[in-house]
Design a protein around this motif. Structure first.
Motif, PDB file in Angstrom:
ATOM      1  N   ARG A  88       0.864  -1.174   0.000  1.00  0.00           N
ATOM      2  CA  ARG A  88       0.000   0.000   0.000  1.00  0.00           C
ATOM      3  C   ARG A  88       0.903   1.227   0.000  1.00  0.00           C
ATOM      4  O   ARG A  88       1.823   1.319   0.805  1.00  0.00           O
ATOM      5  N   TYR A  89       0.642   2.154  -0.923  1.00  0.00           N
ATOM      6  CA  TYR A  89       1.416   3.391  -0.976  1.00  0.00           C
ATOM      7  C   TYR A  89       0.443   4.549  -1.132  1.00  0.00           C
ATOM      8  O   TYR A  89      -0.437   4.512  -2.004  1.00  0.00           O
ATOM      9  N   THR A  90       0.587   5.572  -0.288  1.00  0.00           N
ATOM     10  CA  THR A  90      -0.305   6.733  -0.302  1.00  0.00           C
ATOM     11  C   THR A  90       0.510   8.003  -0.426  1.00  0.00           C
ATOM     12  O   THR A  90       1.552   8.152   0.216  1.00  0.00           O
ATOM     13  N   ARG A  91      -0.005   8.920  -1.229  1.00  0.00           N
ATOM     14  CA  ARG A  91       0.601  10.244  -1.382  1.00  0.00           C
ATOM     15  C   ARG A  91      -0.505  11.275  -1.170  1.00  0.00           C
ATOM     16  O   ARG A  91      -1.584  11.183  -1.761  1.00  0.00           O
ATOM     17  N   GLN A 113       1.389   1.938 -19.551  1.00  0.00           N
ATOM     18  CA  GLN A 113       2.367   2.722 -18.811  1.00  0.00           C
ATOM     19  C   GLN A 113       3.753   2.519 -19.426  1.00  0.00           C
ATOM     20  O   GLN A 113       3.921   1.671 -20.307  1.00  0.00           O
ATOM     21  N   PRO A 114       4.753   3.280 -18.987  1.00  0.00           N
ATOM     22  CA  PRO A 114       6.079   3.134 -19.577  1.00  0.00           C
ATOM     23  C   PRO A 114       6.649   1.718 -19.458  1.00  0.00           C
ATOM     24  O   PRO A 114       7.394   1.288 -20.338  1.00  0.00           O
ATOM     25  N   SER A 115       6.333   1.007 -18.395  1.00  0.00           N
ATOM     26  CA  SER A 115       6.791  -0.365 -18.200  1.00  0.00           C
ATOM     27  C   SER A 115       5.597  -1.275 -17.983  1.00  0.00           C
ATOM     28  O   SER A 115       4.560  -0.838 -17.505  1.00  0.00           O
ATOM     29  N   PRO A 159      -2.433 -13.496  -3.905  1.00  0.00           N
ATOM     30  CA  PRO A 159      -1.408 -14.466  -3.517  1.00  0.00           C
ATOM     31  C   PRO A 159      -0.030 -14.209  -4.125  1.00  0.00           C
ATOM     32  O   PRO A 159       0.984 -14.613  -3.556  1.00  0.00           O
ATOM     33  N   MET A 160       0.041 -13.521  -5.245  1.00  0.00           N
ATOM     34  CA  MET A 160       1.338 -13.231  -5.873  1.00  0.00           C
ATOM     35  C   MET A 160       1.758 -11.767  -5.690  1.00  0.00           C
ATOM     36  O   MET A 160       2.734 -11.314  -6.293  1.00  0.00           O
ATOM     37  N   ALA A 161       1.045 -11.040  -4.829  1.00  0.00           N
ATOM     38  CA  ALA A 161       1.357  -9.625  -4.609  1.00  0.00           C
ATOM     39  C   ALA A 161       2.774  -9.438  -4.082  1.00  0.00           C
ATOM     40  O   ALA A 161       3.446  -8.467  -4.424  1.00  0.00           O
ATOM     41  N   TRP A 162       3.254 -10.362  -3.271  1.00  0.00           N
ATOM     42  CA  TRP A 162       4.606 -10.247  -2.723  1.00  0.00           C
ATOM     43  C   TRP A 162       5.647 -10.206  -3.840  1.00  0.00           C
ATOM     44  O   TRP A 162       6.600  -9.436  -3.783  1.00  0.00           O
ATOM     45  N   LEU A 163       5.451 -11.026  -4.870  1.00  0.00           N
ATOM     46  CA  LEU A 163       6.389 -11.056  -5.981  1.00  0.00           C
ATOM     47  C   LEU A 163       6.291  -9.771  -6.804  1.00  0.00           C
ATOM     48  O   LEU A 163       7.315  -9.174  -7.161  1.00  0.00           O
ATOM     49  N   ALA A 164       5.070  -9.331  -7.084  1.00  0.00           N
ATOM     50  CA  ALA A 164       4.871  -8.090  -7.831  1.00  0.00           C
ATOM     51  C   ALA A 164       5.472  -6.916  -7.055  1.00  0.00           C
ATOM     52  O   ALA A 164       6.088  -6.023  -7.658  1.00  0.00           O
ATOM     53  N   ARG A 165       5.321  -6.921  -5.736  1.00  0.00           N
ATOM     54  CA  ARG A 165       5.900  -5.856  -4.908  1.00  0.00           C
ATOM     55  C   ARG A 165       7.424  -5.858  -5.024  1.00  0.00           C
ATOM     56  O   ARG A 165       8.050  -4.817  -5.167  1.00  0.00           O
ATOM     57  N   GLY A 190       9.180  -0.233  -6.259  1.00  0.00           N
ATOM     58  CA  GLY A 190       9.772   1.088  -6.441  1.00  0.00           C
ATOM     59  C   GLY A 190       9.161   1.837  -7.605  1.00  0.00           C
ATOM     60  O   GLY A 190       8.904   3.043  -7.516  1.00  0.00           O
ATOM     61  N   ARG A 191       8.900   1.129  -8.682  1.00  0.00           N
ATOM     62  CA  ARG A 191       8.276   1.750  -9.854  1.00  0.00           C
ATOM     63  C   ARG A 191       6.862   2.233  -9.516  1.00  0.00           C
ATOM     64  O   ARG A 191       6.465   3.331  -9.910  1.00  0.00           O
ATOM     65  N   VAL A 192       6.116   1.441  -8.758  1.00  0.00           N
ATOM     66  CA  VAL A 192       4.759   1.839  -8.363  1.00  0.00           C
ATOM     67  C   VAL A 192       4.809   3.141  -7.572  1.00  0.00           C
ATOM     68  O   VAL A 192       4.041   4.070  -7.835  1.00  0.00           O
ATOM     69  N   ARG A 193       5.706   3.234  -6.613  1.00  0.00           N
ATOM     70  CA  ARG A 193       5.814   4.459  -5.813  1.00  0.00           C
ATOM     71  C   ARG A 193       6.188   5.654  -6.699  1.00  0.00           C
ATOM     72  O   ARG A 193       5.619   6.740  -6.556  1.00  0.00           O
ATOM     73  N   ARG A 194       7.124   5.455  -7.624  1.00  0.00           N
ATOM     74  CA  ARG A 194       7.503   6.545  -8.545  1.00  0.00           C
ATOM     75  C   ARG A 194       6.310   6.976  -9.389  1.00  0.00           C
ATOM     76  O   ARG A 194       6.095   8.172  -9.602  1.00  0.00           O
TER      77      ARG A 194
END
Length: 142
Positions: free
Chosen positions: A2-5, A54-56, A108-114, A119-123
């Motif tokens: 979870r990331y919040t801005r 998205q770019p990636s 169930p695969m969120a850990w791998l995606a994270r 870092g890209r998600v936060r950016r």
């Protein structure tokens, strides 16, 4: 994950909402989006869908799951093993609008995606927040 801005935007809520709800124009003001194509027409509403590139990563179809006009919307997309959700909330404030952008990754695969893309998600969330502020304040000034 979870990331919040949270940011304060010096603009009227209607001006910020106009920028936020016009999702096809997001690539004009945030480098986190290459292309967004609405798969339906009319005002953004629950059930609206869009193909987002998205770019990636590969293009994904996002579906609006909640919407309160001029206040908030939530959309989500799914891939095998995880679900991505973006929350966009606007609250009137003394100096304009408080914008809260939150991204979650679950399943169930969120850990791998994270691990692979955290870092890209936060950016990307930061790029979106910065662009929303810049575009909304520009709109309010014109």
């Amino acid at each position: 994950m979870r990331y919040t801005r949270t940011d304060t935007i010096a603009a009227r809520p209607a001006d910020v909402w106009a920028v936020l709800a016009d999702i096809e124009r997001w690539p004009d003001w945030t480098a986190s989006m290459r292309e967004i194509i609405r798969l339906d027409s009319g005002p953004l509403r629950v059930g609206s869908t869009a193909r987002v590139r998205q770019p990636s990563g590969r293009p994904m179809v996002w579906t609006v799951t909640e919407l309160e006009n001029e206040r908030s919307f939530t959309w989500s997309a799914a891939a095998p093993g995880f679900r991505l959700t973006g929350y966009h909330e606007l609250t009137p404030a003394e100096a304009g609008v408080t914008a809260v952008l939150t991204f979650t990754l679950a399943g169930p695969m969120a850990w791998l995606a994270r691990m692979l893309a955290g870092g890209r998600v936060r950016r990307y969330v930061d790029m979106e927040a910065d662009g929303l502020k810049r575009q909304s304040e520009h709109r309010a000034a014109t």
